[in-house]
Motif scaffolding. Structure first.
Motif, short mmCIF file in Angstrom:
data_model
loop_
_atom_site.label_atom_id
_atom_site.label_comp_id
_atom_site.label_asym_id
_atom_site.label_seq_id
_atom_site.Cartn_x
_atom_site.Cartn_y
_atom_site.Cartn_z
N THR A 1 43.80 76.39 -5.74
CA THR A 1 43.53 74.93 -4.63
C THR A 1 44.05 75.00 -3.52
O THR A 1 44.35 75.19 -2.02
CB THR A 1 43.67 73.74 -4.99
OG1 THR A 1 42.50 73.12 -5.85
CG2 THR A 1 43.37 72.64 -4.33
N VAL A 2 45.81 75.96 -3.99
CA VAL A 2 46.95 75.78 -2.77
C VAL A 2 46.33 76.97 -1.66
O VAL A 2 46.71 76.33 -0.76
CB VAL A 2 48.03 77.29 -4.17
CG1 VAL A 2 49.17 77.33 -2.59
CG2 VAL A 2 48.19 75.71 -4.76
N SER B 1 42.34 69.52 -9.45
CA SER B 1 43.08 69.90 -10.76
C SER B 1 42.48 70.34 -12.05
O SER B 1 42.25 71.07 -12.98
CB SER B 1 43.90 68.74 -11.49
OG SER B 1 43.70 67.77 -12.08
N VAL C 1 53.91 73.91 -7.79
CA VAL C 1 52.29 73.02 -8.50
C VAL C 1 52.87 72.88 -9.89
O VAL C 1 52.66 71.65 -10.90
CB VAL C 1 52.22 74.20 -8.29
CG1 VAL C 1 50.63 74.26 -8.85
CG2 VAL C 1 51.35 74.58 -6.74
N TRP D 1 49.94 67.46 -2.19
CA TRP D 1 49.64 66.96 -3.63
C TRP D 1 49.08 66.76 -3.41
O TRP D 1 48.42 66.60 -5.38
CB TRP D 1 51.40 66.91 -3.76
CG TRP D 1 51.50 65.55 -3.74
CD1 TRP D 1 51.68 65.06 -1.47
CD2 TRP D 1 51.38 64.00 -4.06
NE1 TRP D 1 52.09 63.53 -1.72
CE2 TRP D 1 51.56 63.09 -2.75
CE3 TRP D 1 51.05 63.96 -4.70
CZ2 TRP D 1 51.47 61.93 -2.96
CZ3 TRP D 1 51.05 62.62 -5.05
CH2 TRP D 1 50.90 61.60 -4.66
N LEU E 1 46.20 69.06 -4.47
CA LEU E 1 46.08 69.46 -6.06
C LEU E 1 46.13 68.62 -7.41
O LEU E 1 45.19 69.58 -7.88
CB LEU E 1 47.91 69.95 -5.72
CG LEU E 1 48.33 71.18 -5.04
CD1 LEU E 1 49.87 71.40 -5.14
CD2 LEU E 1 46.59 72.25 -4.98
N MET F 1 44.93 73.73 -10.77
CA MET F 1 45.76 73.37 -9.29
C MET F 1 46.01 74.72 -8.43
O MET F 1 45.87 74.57 -6.78
CB MET F 1 46.36 73.18 -9.61
CG MET F 1 46.79 71.78 -10.67
SD MET F 1 47.99 70.78 -10.97
CE MET F 1 49.18 70.38 -9.47
N ARG F 2 46.49 75.75 -9.27
CA ARG F 2 46.79 77.03 -8.60
C ARG F 2 45.85 77.40 -7.29
O ARG F 2 46.06 78.00 -5.79
CB ARG F 2 47.68 77.70 -9.21
CG ARG F 2 49.09 77.48 -9.83
CD ARG F 2 49.52 79.13 -10.59
NE ARG F 2 50.46 78.32 -11.32
CZ ARG F 2 51.53 78.06 -11.41
NH1 ARG F 2 52.36 77.96 -10.25
NH2 ARG F 2 52.18 77.47 -12.34
#
Length: 188
Positions: A115-116, A104, A150, A97, A100, A112-113
């Protein structure tokens, strides 16, 4: 709802949360003189992490039912969960987290998504103890399922209604950072 006593009653779960999830109940420092919340709320430090950050339950009521504020040792703070059970659900779903939030693009959900997948790959390679620890925790505690962790983290940090104020009167900065996934040369 998961209580602190539920966690503390199982030393193996306490250990698993400490490593690999870096949520250490043993690092819940009793020295709270440096913590000044704005607006002023009563609070309890529920855990600490290896970087000197602390997880603070703030408001009135049992600590496990209160919002969780994370404050870094570098001067950032923000709400990460609406209660302890939600925080544990987020930890189990996205143990990365912090990354993320770092990548961001100043709090952009889509960034952020992006980076997942990079973090999933890194965690699969570098943190091979996460799956077993997650399974033990999930088998022992009634950790709720979250459909979009997320989004929940993003929403919580954006809805931060309390922060830490340093001794010099300056409010801590947001947990969101300006980096984007494209800024990491290893992720291209």
């Amino acid at each position: 709802m998961i209580t602190l006593d539920d966690i503390k009653s199982n030393p193996a779960i306490v250990d698993d949360l400490d490593w690999p999830f870096d949520f250490s109940l043993e690092r819940a420092d009793d020295d709270t003189d440096w913590i000044h919340l704005k607006p002023n709320h009563s609070f309890t430090i529920v855990a600490g992490d290896g970087t000197g950050g602390v997880f603070i339950a703030y408001g009135q009521g049992a600590p496990e039912s209160l919002p969780i504020l994370y404050a870094t040792s570098e001067g950032q703070a923000g709400k990460v969960a609406s209660n302890l059970s939600e925080w544990l659900a987020l930890l189990m779903a996205i143990p990365y987290w912090r990354d993320l939030l770092k990548f961001s693009g100043n709090g952009d959900l889509e960034e952020m998504r992006k980076t997942v997948p990079f973090m999933e790959s890194e965690y699969a390679t570098d943190f091979d103890d996460v799956p077993a620890a997650r399974e033990r925790i999930m088998n022992e505690l009634p950790v709720p399922a979250v459909a979009d962790p997320v989004q929940i983290l993003h929403t919580n940090v954006h809805s931060t209604d309390c922060t830490v104020v340093a001794d010099d009167g300056c409010a801590y900065e947001t947990l969101f950072n300006s980096f984007k996934s494209a800024d990491n040369p290893n992720w291209r």
